[in-house]
Design an enzyme around this catalytic site. Structure first.
Site, short mmCIF file in Angstrom:
data_model
loop_
_atom_site.label_atom_id
_atom_site.label_comp_id
_atom_site.label_asym_id
_atom_site.label_seq_id
_atom_site.Cartn_x
_atom_site.Cartn_y
_atom_site.Cartn_z
CE LYS A 1 -0.32 -0.17 5.07
NZ LYS A 1 -1.19 -0.51 6.21
NE ARG B 1 -7.08 0.42 11.46
CZ ARG B 1 -5.86 0.28 10.98
NH1 ARG B 1 -5.01 1.30 10.98
NH2 ARG B 1 -5.44 -0.88 10.49
CG HIS C 1 -4.35 -4.44 12.16
ND1 HIS C 1 -3.21 -4.98 11.60
CD2 HIS C 1 -4.09 -3.11 12.31
CE1 HIS C 1 -2.30 -4.02 11.43
NE2 HIS C 1 -2.82 -2.88 11.84
NE ARG D 1 -2.87 -7.79 8.23
CZ ARG D 1 -3.38 -8.29 9.36
NH1 ARG D 1 -3.96 -9.48 9.37
NH2 ARG D 1 -3.30 -7.61 10.48
CE1 TYR E 1 10.04 32.51 2.97
CE2 TYR E 1 10.36 30.12 2.93
CZ TYR E 1 10.05 31.30 2.28
OH TYR E 1 9.74 31.28 0.94
CB CYS F 1 12.11 26.50 2.00
SG CYS F 1 13.20 27.63 2.89
CG MET F 2 6.94 24.12 -1.28
SD MET F 2 5.79 25.06 -2.29
CE MET F 2 4.71 25.76 -1.07
CG ASP F 3 10.12 24.62 -3.88
OD1 ASP F 3 9.27 23.72 -4.00
OD2 ASP F 3 9.85 25.84 -3.96
#
Ligand SMILES: *Cc1c(COP(=O)(O)O)cnc(C)c1O
Length: 376
Positions: free
Chosen positions: A40, A133, A162, A218, A263, A310-312
């Site tokens: 998954k 769950r 589980h 699993r 920042y 930062c983002m990038d």
């Protein structure tokens, strides 16, 4: 076949040989349970289709994913054989389960009724033994199995549950869950489905086989050499981490004493300091929580993250210009996690999370490279 290091500024590298090695070890360890490879979330960020193909090559026959879409993607990539979807299916999804020959998890009377009405499905009935769950309450599960067995065209292949504490120190609760599960099997008697499954990866590493019946295990994070918990890490000797997140230095500068970086000005140079800029940021899946806390590997050494991620981009404190970090140059490879840098577990601990979240969080924009036999 192995791809060369990409020329670009960031990539994630999956070592398929490590995953095959882990699978062989774990299939041995899981015995007599048969392994189900949990692929998954793009195989926990490792690349679901190449990973599934590599695992098929070492004898893994069964796979599992979390969502219908993930299963359909694998089918389209040529992964056939038993493929279990953990999710509670919605009514509009059941036709696709049948069309793609997927195994559905049945966790509630509503889903059982929808499955019984349409037929044409193989199902694994889930019991909620304490995770709370998904799943039938233990006292309702046996009846649900019998009703599904009576429905035309429905095959109940397995009963499963589980565990909430397989990776931690609360083994007593895991055993209590097993006791509740065994109660359902006792209720069913001769009507019990041919297979059961209880153990996830941590349970295979830390607990013995839990039943004398034909069972599945699993295997998730352990296949990728990932520890879900520090206690697990100690128990996982011999398993190899398979993923590296590598970025390149795109800029190097000397920051004057008293100047800050990034920042919010959360890091200030105390003396003239070499600072590298890496093309890796939170939009790639590098947690912003690593700001001023994480480390990266450069040329075999560790250097701290300076200022906010930062983002990038992120910034690295290379130390004094005439120190060991002074030789770092534009284009050099920097390891955010994996071999040559902090482990995924170390990076995750610095970010206040677990290794799974780090590898699952790799962004789609990060290019993928596969290493090992049959890669590519
Ligand atoms: C993800 C998942 C697994 C695999 O768990 P690991 O801890 O990664 O081994 C097993 N079973 C279910 C139901 C899951 O959702």
């Amino acid at each position: 076949m192995t791809d060369p290091a990409p020329p670009g500024p960031i990539w994630a590298e999956t070592d398929l040989d490590a995953i095959r090695h882990n699978a062989r070890l774990l299939m041995e360890k899981a015995r007599p349970d048969e392994a189900v490879a949990v692929v998954k979330a793009n195989a926990y960020g490792h690349g679901a289709a190449p990973v599934a193909r590599a695992l098929g090559g070492v004898g893994v026959r069964r796979f599992a994913v979390a969502r219908l879409d993930e299963a359909v993607t694998l089918r389209k990539a040529g992964v056939d054989g038993p493929l279990l979807v953990f999710a509670a299916p919605l009514d509009g999804e059941l036709a696709a389960y049948e069309r793609h020959g997927l195994t559905a998890a049945v966790s509630s009377p509503e889903v059982a009724a929808a499955v019984a009405e349409r037929g044409g499905l193989t199902v694994h009935v889930k019991v909620d033994t304490g995770m709370h769950r998904l799943g039938f309450a233990p006292e309702a599960a046996a009846d649900a199995v019998r009703r599904l067995q009576a429905a035309p065209g429905v095959t109940v292949e397995a009963l499963w549950t589980h565990l909430a504490t397989a990776d931690g120190d609360d083994a007593a609760f895991a055993l209590e869950q097993v006791r509740r599960f065994d109660g359902v099997l006792r209720d069913l008697g001769d009507a019990a489905p041919p297979l059961v499954h209880v153990r996830n990866g941590p349970a295979v590493v830390r607990l013995p086989p839990l039943t004398s019946r034909p069972a599945l295990a699993r295997l998730g994070g352990v296949l990728y050499g990932l520890a879900s918990d520090p206690a697990m890490h100690a128990a996982m000797r011999g398993l190899r981490p398979a993923l590296r997140l590598v970025s390149r230095v795109v800029h190097v500068q000397t920051v004057a004493a008293g100047e800050s970086v990034s920042y919010g000005r959360t890091w200030t140079a105390e003396r003239p300091t070499r600072v590298a800029t890496l093309a890796a940021g939170y939009a790639d899946g590098v947690p912003r929580a690593l700001s001023n806390r994480g480390e990266v590997g450069l040329g075999g050494r560790r250097f701290p993250v300076a200022g906010r991620v930062c983002m990038d981009l992120l910034l690295v404190d290379l130390g004094a210009p005439d120190g060991p970090g002074g030789a770092v140059a534009r284009g050099d490879e920097a390891v955010v996690f994996g071999r040559g840098g902090p482990s995924a577990e170390e990076a995750a601990a610095a970010a206040g999370t677990m290794a799974y979240e780090l590898t699952c969080g790799l962004a789609a924009r990060v290019p993928r490279v596969f290493r090992g036999q049959n890669a590519g």
